[in-house]
Design a protein around this motif. Structure first.
Motif, short mmCIF file in Angstrom:
data_model
loop_
_atom_site.label_atom_id
_atom_site.label_comp_id
_atom_site.label_asym_id
_atom_site.label_seq_id
_atom_site.Cartn_x
_atom_site.Cartn_y
_atom_site.Cartn_z
N LYS A 199 0.82 -1.22 0.00
CA LYS A 199 0.00 0.00 0.00
C LYS A 199 0.86 1.27 0.00
CE LYS A 199 -3.87 -0.25 2.20
NZ LYS A 199 -4.93 -0.23 3.24
N SER A 200 1.94 1.27 0.78
CA SER A 200 2.81 2.44 0.77
C SER A 200 3.51 2.57 -0.58
CB SER A 200 3.83 2.36 1.91
OG SER A 200 4.63 1.19 1.78
N TRP A 201 3.85 1.41 -1.20
CA TRP A 201 4.49 1.44 -2.51
C TRP A 201 3.54 1.96 -3.59
CZ3 TRP A 201 2.62 -1.78 -6.48
CH2 TRP A 201 3.31 -1.66 -7.70
N ILE A 202 2.32 1.47 -3.59
CA ILE A 202 1.39 1.79 -4.67
C ILE A 202 1.07 3.28 -4.72
CG2 ILE A 202 -0.89 1.53 -3.59
CD1 ILE A 202 -1.68 -0.29 -5.92
N LEU A 203 1.12 3.95 -3.56
CA LEU A 203 0.84 5.38 -3.49
C LEU A 203 2.11 6.22 -3.46
CD1 LEU A 203 -2.07 5.26 -0.90
CD2 LEU A 203 -2.27 5.81 -3.34
N GLY A 204 3.26 5.58 -3.51
CA GLY A 204 4.53 6.26 -3.34
C GLY A 204 5.11 6.85 -4.61
N THR A 205 6.42 7.04 -4.56
CA THR A 205 7.13 7.69 -5.67
C THR A 205 8.23 6.81 -6.24
OG1 THR A 205 8.64 8.78 -4.10
CG2 THR A 205 6.66 10.00 -4.76
N CYS A 238 6.11 3.06 -10.08
CA CYS A 238 4.98 2.68 -9.23
C CYS A 238 3.69 3.32 -9.75
CB CYS A 238 5.24 3.07 -7.78
SG CYS A 238 5.02 4.82 -7.43
N PRO A 239 2.53 2.71 -9.46
CA PRO A 239 1.25 3.21 -9.99
C PRO A 239 0.97 4.67 -9.62
CG PRO A 239 0.98 0.99 -9.13
CD PRO A 239 2.37 1.43 -8.74
N GLY A 240 1.30 5.05 -8.38
CA GLY A 240 1.05 6.43 -7.96
C GLY A 240 1.80 7.43 -8.81
N LYS A 241 3.02 7.09 -9.15
CA LYS A 241 3.84 8.00 -9.96
C LYS A 241 3.39 8.00 -11.41
CE LYS A 241 8.68 9.30 -10.54
NZ LYS A 241 10.09 8.96 -10.20
N ILE A 282 -2.09 6.15 -12.60
CA ILE A 282 -3.13 5.20 -13.03
C ILE A 282 -4.50 5.77 -12.67
CG2 ILE A 282 -4.00 2.85 -12.78
CD1 ILE A 282 -1.23 3.10 -14.17
N HIS A 283 -5.39 5.90 -13.64
CA HIS A 283 -6.63 6.65 -13.45
C HIS A 283 -7.58 6.03 -12.43
CE1 HIS A 283 -8.16 3.66 -16.31
NE2 HIS A 283 -9.37 4.00 -15.91
N ASP A 284 -7.61 4.69 -12.34
CA ASP A 284 -8.54 4.03 -11.41
C ASP A 284 -7.79 3.42 -10.22
OD1 ASP A 284 -7.22 2.06 -12.82
OD2 ASP A 284 -8.99 0.85 -13.21
N LEU A 285 -6.76 4.11 -9.78
CA LEU A 285 -5.89 3.56 -8.74
C LEU A 285 -6.65 3.30 -7.43
CD1 LEU A 285 -3.06 2.67 -7.99
CD2 LEU A 285 -2.53 5.04 -7.38
N LEU A 331 -9.74 2.53 -6.97
CA LEU A 331 -10.57 1.34 -7.14
C LEU A 331 -9.71 0.09 -7.04
CD1 LEU A 331 -13.30 0.07 -7.81
CD2 LEU A 331 -12.79 0.42 -10.25
N ARG A 332 -8.52 0.12 -7.61
CA ARG A 332 -7.62 -1.03 -7.53
C ARG A 332 -7.16 -1.28 -6.10
NH1 ARG A 332 -6.34 -3.04 -12.23
NH2 ARG A 332 -7.02 -1.87 -14.06
N ILE A 333 -6.93 -0.21 -5.35
CA ILE A 333 -6.54 -0.35 -3.94
C ILE A 333 -7.67 -1.00 -3.16
CG2 ILE A 333 -6.07 0.95 -1.82
CD1 ILE A 333 -4.48 2.93 -3.57
N GLN A 334 -8.91 -0.58 -3.42
CA GLN A 334 -10.06 -1.18 -2.72
C GLN A 334 -10.18 -2.67 -3.03
OE1 GLN A 334 -13.50 1.16 -3.86
NE2 GLN A 334 -12.60 3.06 -3.07
N ARG A 335 -9.95 -3.06 -4.27
CA ARG A 335 -10.00 -4.48 -4.62
C ARG A 335 -8.92 -5.26 -3.89
NH1 ARG A 335 -10.17 -3.20 -11.01
NH2 ARG A 335 -12.37 -2.67 -11.23
N LEU A 336 -7.71 -4.70 -3.83
CA LEU A 336 -6.60 -5.37 -3.15
C LEU A 336 -6.89 -5.48 -1.65
CD1 LEU A 336 -3.66 -3.72 -5.08
CD2 LEU A 336 -4.15 -6.17 -5.03
N GLU A 337 -7.52 -4.48 -1.09
CA GLU A 337 -7.89 -4.54 0.33
C GLU A 337 -8.93 -5.64 0.57
OE1 GLU A 337 -7.14 0.10 1.74
OE2 GLU A 337 -9.09 -0.50 0.91
N ARG A 338 -9.91 -5.75 -0.33
CA ARG A 338 -10.91 -6.82 -0.21
C ARG A 338 -10.24 -8.19 -0.32
NH1 ARG A 338 -14.18 -3.62 -3.66
NH2 ARG A 338 -13.84 -5.06 -5.40
N TYR A 339 -9.33 -8.31 -1.27
CA TYR A 339 -8.59 -9.57 -1.44
C TYR A 339 -7.82 -9.92 -0.17
CZ TYR A 339 -4.29 -12.12 -2.51
OH TYR A 339 -3.22 -12.97 -2.46
N GLU A 340 -7.14 -8.92 0.40
CA GLU A 340 -6.33 -9.17 1.59
C GLU A 340 -7.20 -9.60 2.77
OE1 GLU A 340 -2.18 -7.15 2.94
OE2 GLU A 340 -3.90 -5.81 2.76
#
Length: 203
Positions: free
Chosen positions: A111-117, A121-124, A127-130, A132-141
């Motif tokens: 999670k820190s990577w996906i929003l990082g720099t 990485c996706p945050g950098k 990614i337009h639906d980032l 939504l992708r984080i929410q899916r990964l949280e549900r998966y986890e």
């Protein structure tokens, strides 16, 4: 077509150099991978993971960005500071990924990577639906409920000590081999004649 020296130099890329000690992290990773539980999934488990992540098994996409998936990435790293985290290699700790993200994330918390720099990485990348992708990964986890094993409690201390002593012995010999490689490289360069087209410039 005539090209300038600058254009010629910009289109050429020398292959990366190799060092023996540059493979140290690979040795540590292999030592961990060799003892981490490998749990093969059932078709139903794979189906459930893809349903949660809203991914199509026929046209599998990266969970992090939506590009074509080329591998499955450990959401929680197996290795930290050269030792096992206790997380298994299991479908409950794996998500479809493209190669560039697997390399970019490395041993970081997802999670820190996906929003990082970090590079790529996706945050950098924006990614337009980032979210939504984080929410899916949280549900998966949440569904996976993947908790780390306590390796120190499960394995006798003397066995682990022997194992990591062997690892350190290999790494020590790699460092010595690298020192010898540097000496040999100097000898090759100093003894090399300088014929046109095959000369080896000094470092």
């Amino acid at each position: 077509m005539s090209c300038t020296d600058r254009q010629l130099l910009s289109c050429f890329k020398m292959p990366s150099g190799f060092t023996i000690t540059g493979r140290s992290s690979s040795i540590r990773n292999v030592f961990v991978a060799a003892i981490v539980p490998l749990i093969r999934p059932s078709p139903d488990e794979i189906r459930r993971v893809l349903e949660i992540l809203e991914l199509d098994p026929i046209h599998l996409c990266c969970s992090y960005c939506g590009d074509t998936a080329t591998e499955w990435d450990h959401l929680r790293p197996l290795v930290k500071e050269g030792k096992p985290t206790g997380f298994p290699s299991s479908v409950r700790n794996l998500v479809p990924s493209c190669g560039k993200y697997n390399q970019s994330k490395g041993k970081s918390d997802w999670k820190s990577w996906i929003l990082g720099t970090a590079k790529l990485c996706p945050g950098k990348r924006g990614i337009h639906d980032l979210q939504l992708r984080i929410q899916r990964l949280e549900r998966y986890e949440t569904w996976a409920n993947c908790t780390p094993l306590n390796i120190q409690e499960l394995v006798p201390a003397d066995l682990l000590s022997q194992y990591y002593a062997m690892q350190e012995e290999i790494l020590s010999r790699m460092r010595k081999a690298q020192a010898l490689a540097a000496q040999i490289s100097v000898e090759i360069r100093s003894g090399q004649e300088q014929p046109t087209g095959n000369s080896i410039p000094p470092v």
